[in-house]
Design a protein around this motif. Structure first.
Motif, short mmCIF file in Angstrom:
data_model
loop_
_atom_site.label_atom_id
_atom_site.label_comp_id
_atom_site.label_asym_id
_atom_site.label_seq_id
_atom_site.Cartn_x
_atom_site.Cartn_y
_atom_site.Cartn_z
N GLU A 13 70.19 61.20 48.45
CA GLU A 13 69.07 61.96 49.01
C GLU A 13 68.87 61.70 50.50
O GLU A 13 68.65 62.62 51.27
CB GLU A 13 67.77 61.62 48.28
CG GLU A 13 67.66 62.19 46.89
CD GLU A 13 66.34 61.79 46.23
OE1 GLU A 13 65.34 61.54 46.94
OE2 GLU A 13 66.32 61.71 44.99
N VAL A 14 68.95 60.41 50.90
CA VAL A 14 68.58 60.06 52.28
C VAL A 14 69.78 59.85 53.19
O VAL A 14 69.64 59.95 54.42
CB VAL A 14 67.67 58.81 52.33
CG1 VAL A 14 66.38 59.06 51.54
CG2 VAL A 14 68.39 57.57 51.87
N ALA A 18 71.43 55.13 55.92
CA ALA A 18 70.18 55.66 56.47
C ALA A 18 68.95 54.83 56.09
O ALA A 18 67.89 55.02 56.67
CB ALA A 18 69.97 57.10 56.01
N TYR A 19 69.10 53.92 55.14
CA TYR A 19 67.93 53.19 54.64
C TYR A 19 68.03 51.68 54.82
O TYR A 19 67.03 50.97 54.71
CB TYR A 19 67.69 53.52 53.16
CG TYR A 19 68.88 53.28 52.26
CD1 TYR A 19 68.99 52.13 51.49
CD2 TYR A 19 69.91 54.22 52.17
CE1 TYR A 19 70.06 51.92 50.66
CE2 TYR A 19 70.98 54.02 51.34
CZ TYR A 19 71.07 52.86 50.59
OH TYR A 19 72.14 52.66 49.77
N ASP A 125 66.43 55.09 59.76
CA ASP A 125 65.62 56.31 59.64
C ASP A 125 64.82 56.39 58.34
O ASP A 125 63.69 56.83 58.33
CB ASP A 125 66.51 57.55 59.75
CG ASP A 125 67.07 57.74 61.15
OD1 ASP A 125 66.55 57.11 62.10
OD2 ASP A 125 68.04 58.51 61.29
N SER A 126 65.41 55.97 57.23
CA SER A 126 64.74 56.09 55.93
C SER A 126 64.25 54.74 55.40
O SER A 126 64.05 54.58 54.19
CB SER A 126 65.68 56.75 54.92
OG SER A 126 65.97 58.08 55.32
N HIS A 127 64.07 53.78 56.30
CA HIS A 127 63.63 52.44 55.89
C HIS A 127 62.31 52.48 55.12
O HIS A 127 62.20 51.91 54.04
CB HIS A 127 63.51 51.53 57.11
CG HIS A 127 62.81 50.23 56.82
ND1 HIS A 127 63.41 49.21 56.13
CD2 HIS A 127 61.55 49.82 57.09
CE1 HIS A 127 62.57 48.21 56.00
NE2 HIS A 127 61.42 48.56 56.58
N THR A 129 60.90 54.88 53.54
CA THR A 129 61.11 55.54 52.25
C THR A 129 61.76 54.60 51.26
O THR A 129 61.38 54.54 50.08
CB THR A 129 61.97 56.81 52.44
OG1 THR A 129 61.36 57.64 53.43
CG2 THR A 129 62.14 57.58 51.15
N TRP A 133 60.38 53.22 47.75
CA TRP A 133 61.19 53.42 46.57
C TRP A 133 61.36 52.10 45.81
O TRP A 133 61.24 52.07 44.59
CB TRP A 133 62.55 54.00 46.99
CG TRP A 133 63.50 54.27 45.88
CD1 TRP A 133 63.57 55.40 45.12
CD2 TRP A 133 64.55 53.40 45.43
NE1 TRP A 133 64.60 55.29 44.21
CE2 TRP A 133 65.21 54.07 44.39
CE3 TRP A 133 64.98 52.14 45.80
CZ2 TRP A 133 66.28 53.50 43.71
CZ3 TRP A 133 66.05 51.58 45.14
CH2 TRP A 133 66.70 52.25 44.09
#
Length: 171
Positions: A13-14, A18-19, A125-127, A129, A133
């Protein structure tokens, strides 16, 4: 493995890396890196299962089959460095997830592995999120001090992993 399958769905998804800085799930069980850089011994390869890249240079995480436990998520997580060195970093996948939420690339050399994050280092960028999660899926929070988590894992598994791996790597 339910935990890695859920993380893979999240990553899809991310985005890869990115996370968590430098981290991305790869082909589970691809032992080509182990064969190329560590050992081709079938007994060695049977007890180490790579699952993720952890640096831009090609270091990777693997599960170490320390015993015959059925729940693979409870196995110790080890890192193999692209410049050499192999170390225990977490006692299980959930501890690794907390380390990933620290959001910095691991440094691996022959003598040690560690996470360092400067005060001015931005997050992936998606840290945020990812942190949400982890809390929702596993009731986990990011580590505040990765050295503490790694020290506990090293105390429990470090010596036995070193003895076991040296039998194959220094032969």
């Amino acid at each position: 493995m339910p935990e890695l399958n859920q993380l893979k769905a999240f990553q899809d998804e991310v985005g890869y890396e990115a996370y968590a800085d430098g981290f991305g799930l790869d082909d589970f069980g691809d032992r080509s890196g182990l064969e190329a850089g560590w050992s081709k011994d079938p007994e060695f390869l049977a007890r180490v299962t790579p699952f993720a890249r952890v640096t831009g240079g090609g270091s990777f995480y693997a599960l170490w089959h320390v015993d015959s436990r059925a729940d693979l998520a409870t196995l110790p997580v080890v890192v193999f460095g692209d410049e050499g060195g192999q170390h225990v970093v977490a006692r299980n996948l959930r501890e690794l997830f907390r380390l990933l939420a620290y959001d910095t690339e691991i440094t691996v050399d022959w003598d040690e592995a560690y996470y360092y994050r400067s005060e001015d280092q931005g997050h992936s960028d998606s840290h945020d999120t990812f942190v949400g999660w982890l809390a929702e899926r596993f009731d986990l929070e990011p580590v505040e001090d990765p050295d503490e988590v790694m020290a506990v894992a090293q105390a429990e598994f470090g010596d036995s992993f070193t003895v076991w791996s040296n039998a194959y790597l220094n032969a």
